[in-house]
Scaffold this active site. Structure first.
Site, PDB file in Angstrom:
ATOM      1  N   PHE A  88       0.946  -0.996   0.028  1.00 35.84           N
ATOM      2  CA  PHE A  88       0.119  -0.064   0.125  1.00 35.84           C
ATOM      3  C   PHE A  88       0.956   1.392   0.023  1.00 35.84           C
ATOM      4  CE2 PHE A  88      -2.971   3.094   2.034  1.00 35.84           C
ATOM      5  CZ  PHE A  88      -3.882   3.007   1.332  1.00 35.84           C
ATOM      6  N   ASP A 130       2.824  -6.096   7.797  1.00 37.15           N
ATOM      7  CA  ASP A 130       1.853  -5.212   7.669  1.00 37.15           C
ATOM      8  C   ASP A 130       0.428  -6.110   7.437  1.00 37.15           C
ATOM      9  OD1 ASP A 130      -0.455  -3.432   7.368  1.00 37.15           O
ATOM     10  OD2 ASP A 130       0.755  -1.741   6.557  1.00 37.15           O
ATOM     11  N   TYR A 171      -9.965  -0.640  11.784  1.00 35.78           N
ATOM     12  CA  TYR A 171     -11.044  -0.318  11.070  1.00 35.78           C
ATOM     13  C   TYR A 171     -11.460  -1.054   9.696  1.00 35.78           C
ATOM     14  CZ  TYR A 171      -7.577   2.202   8.283  1.00 35.78           C
ATOM     15  OH  TYR A 171      -6.572   2.455   7.633  1.00 35.78           O
ATOM     16  N   LYS A 172     -10.731  -1.962   9.230  1.00 34.40           N
ATOM     17  CA  LYS A 172     -10.857  -2.829   8.008  1.00 34.40           C
ATOM     18  C   LYS A 172     -11.749  -4.169   8.739  1.00 34.40           C
ATOM     19  CE  LYS A 172      -7.567  -0.858   5.479  1.00 34.40           C
ATOM     20  NZ  LYS A 172      -5.986  -0.558   4.845  1.00 34.40           N
ATOM     21  N   ARG A 227     -12.842  -4.569  -6.662  1.00 30.63           N
ATOM     22  CA  ARG A 227     -12.477  -5.187  -5.373  1.00 30.63           C
ATOM     23  C   ARG A 227     -13.630  -5.512  -4.316  1.00 30.63           C
ATOM     24  NH1 ARG A 227      -8.163  -2.843  -0.852  1.00 30.63           N
ATOM     25  NH2 ARG A 227      -9.955  -1.376  -0.585  1.00 30.63           N
TER      26      ARG A 227
HETATM   27  C1  PLP Z   1      -5.343   0.524   4.769  1.00 31.05           C
HETATM   28  C2  PLP Z   1      -3.900   0.649   4.908  1.00 31.05           C
HETATM   29  C3  PLP Z   1      -3.099   1.728   5.256  1.00 31.05           C
HETATM   30  C4  PLP Z   1      -3.725   2.885   5.985  1.00 31.05           C
HETATM   31  O1  PLP Z   1      -2.903   3.563   6.818  1.00 31.05           O
HETATM   32  P1  PLP Z   1      -3.784   4.503   7.956  1.00 31.05           P
HETATM   33  O2  PLP Z   1      -2.726   5.168   8.511  1.00 31.05           O
HETATM   34  O3  PLP Z   1      -4.796   3.896   8.885  1.00 31.05           O
HETATM   35  O4  PLP Z   1      -4.605   5.372   7.188  1.00 31.05           O
HETATM   36  C5  PLP Z   1      -1.594   1.569   5.478  1.00 31.05           C
HETATM   37  N1  PLP Z   1      -1.049   0.509   4.774  1.00 31.05           N
HETATM   38  C6  PLP Z   1      -1.867  -0.837   4.642  1.00 31.05           C
HETATM   39  C7  PLP Z   1      -1.138  -1.980   3.894  1.00 31.05           C
HETATM   40  C8  PLP Z   1      -3.252  -0.570   4.440  1.00 31.05           C
HETATM   41  O5  PLP Z   1      -3.785  -1.770   3.899  1.00 31.05           O
END
Ligand code: PLP
Length: 397
Positions: free
Chosen positions: A113, A184, A209-210, A356
């Protein structure tokens, strides 16, 4: 078999909506409202500042960390909550790089990400020591784990394709060459059983939150392996990661173990929603969840492939390489997703052409999958994506 039917009743799901986006933002647990109201009224309202002691607010980051720890195979006392995932990525990476001072390469993959990569770029610039962020194709990562690598920064499940890395194998390979690992778990925690301790992971981070359903902007978590917990230096040396925050000393001393990864005042109201979500998770058998997740994703893949020949599967068919989401590519992916959403099937779009869909057995069942397939098939067959109203891009896709 786990009682998934009863669990579905524990979430607020709008009528007529099939929600296949719990991989992005989980739905509202029905008990969250009462939990948050209680925290506001009985704790913040009535206890005010004494809530830090009387309501145990100060201990929550670690207490909640342990409840998440069960889902990700962490040793007790080695997970802590706070801040956002991007911040936790930065902390893990800064600590790891310091533990390998003679190495300059951070290895990641192009399926990571962007925020993880951006945080690495920012840290490299701040350090000014000539570190290199090396980004390779996901399937090439293993071959690039060489003795130059200080740390691997890998998201276990690719947010676009749903491809899942072999955490145990890559961690073993990294250790063979003397590198550290940061995993991660953004698309892993709550998606399937994770075994951090068994895999020997050095650091892990993730959000709540996911798949964990704790609400928009809910706090993130970080794990540091017990063998590093007393030596990892926290880069973000805030007062609540201090050994004795209420001694108000002038100089920083790192807190005991995982406590040092705390930074500032924890978000107590947000924790109330997380607690409501964890009340559900505490009872979930993660192996049963995984079996059901694979059954649902298989069912969706077969259904869509039979009905929509224009949609190209991006997600691995091999169960061992699949997270809990399914992605299809289509040249009009954005408009097709908007048309799908208009039919009441909520997924999302990731540039350049990915549609997705997340599968979350706590509140999605076979009937939902079949209905979603039917509605997506209608969008494709009738080419609803050609309609002008579905072409307009919103800020959040
Ligand atoms: C959703 C996601 C994020 C989002 O980071 P936030 O700081 O919570 O906004 C970061 N890394 C990955 C791999 C994600 O899937």
């Amino acid at each position: 078999m786990s009682n998934f039917k009863a669990r579905k009743e524990m979430f607020h799901l709008p009528d007529g909506m099939i929600y296949l986006d719990g991989n992005s933002l989980g739905p509202l647990p029905k008990n969250a409202e009462a939990c948050m109201t209680r925290t506001m009224r009985d704790e913040w309202g009535d206890m005010l500042i004494t809530g830090w002691n009387r309501a145990g607010w100060m201990d929550k980051p670690k207490a909640l960390g342990d409840r998440i720890g069960r889902l990700i195979g962490a040793e007790e006392g080695h997970v802590v909550l706070g801040d956002t995932l991007s911040i936790k990525v930065y902390q893990a990476l800064a600590s790891a790089l310091e533990m390998r001072p003679d190495r300059k390469v951070i290895l990641s993959d192009s399926g990571n990400f962007p925020s993880d990569l951006y945080m690495a770029q920012g840290l490299i610039a701040s350090l000014g020591r000539g570190h290199e962020l090396r980004v390779v194709a996901p399937e090439d990562i293993e071959a690039h784990i060489t003795p130059e690598v200080a740390v691997t920064l890998i998201t276990e499940v690719d947010y676009r394709t749903g491809r899942k890395h072999d955490m145990a194998a890559l961690t073993a390979k990294a250790h063979e060459v003397g590198a550290l690992t940061i995993w991660d778990l953004a698309h892993s925690a709550g998606a399937f059983p994770v075994e951090l301790a068994a895999a020997g992971a050095d650091f892990a981070v993730g959000c709540t939150y996911k798949y964990l359903n704790a609400g928009p902007g809910a706090p993130a978590f970080i794990y540091v392996a017990p063998r590093h917990a007393q030596t990892a230096r926290p880069a973000l040396s805030g007062w609540l990661g201090h050994r004795a925050p209420f001694a108000f000393e002038q100089d920083y001393r790192a807190g005991d173990g995982i406590e040092r990864m705390r930074v500032g005042t924890p978000p107590i109201l947000a924790f109330a929603a997380l607690e409501a979500a964890l009340d559900i998770w505490d009872e979930v058998d993660m192996d049963a969840l995984r079996a059901q997740s694979l059954a649902l994703t298989d069912r969706f893949i077969h259904g869509i492939e039979a009905a929509c020949p224009d949609l190209l599967l991006q997600t691995p068919r091999d169960h061992a390489m699949r997270g809990s989401q399914v992605s299809f590519a289509h040249p009009h992916g954005y408009a097709a997703m908007q048309a799908t959403i208009a039919q009441g099937v909520i997924g999302d779009f990731r540039a350049p052409d990915i549609m997705r869909f997340g599968f979350t057995p706590l509140y999605i069942d076979e009937q939902d999958v079949d209905l979603a397939v039917e509605k997506i098939a209608a969008v494709m067959k009738e080419k609803l994506y050609e309609r002008p109203e579905f072409q307009v891009r919103a800020a959040v896709t």
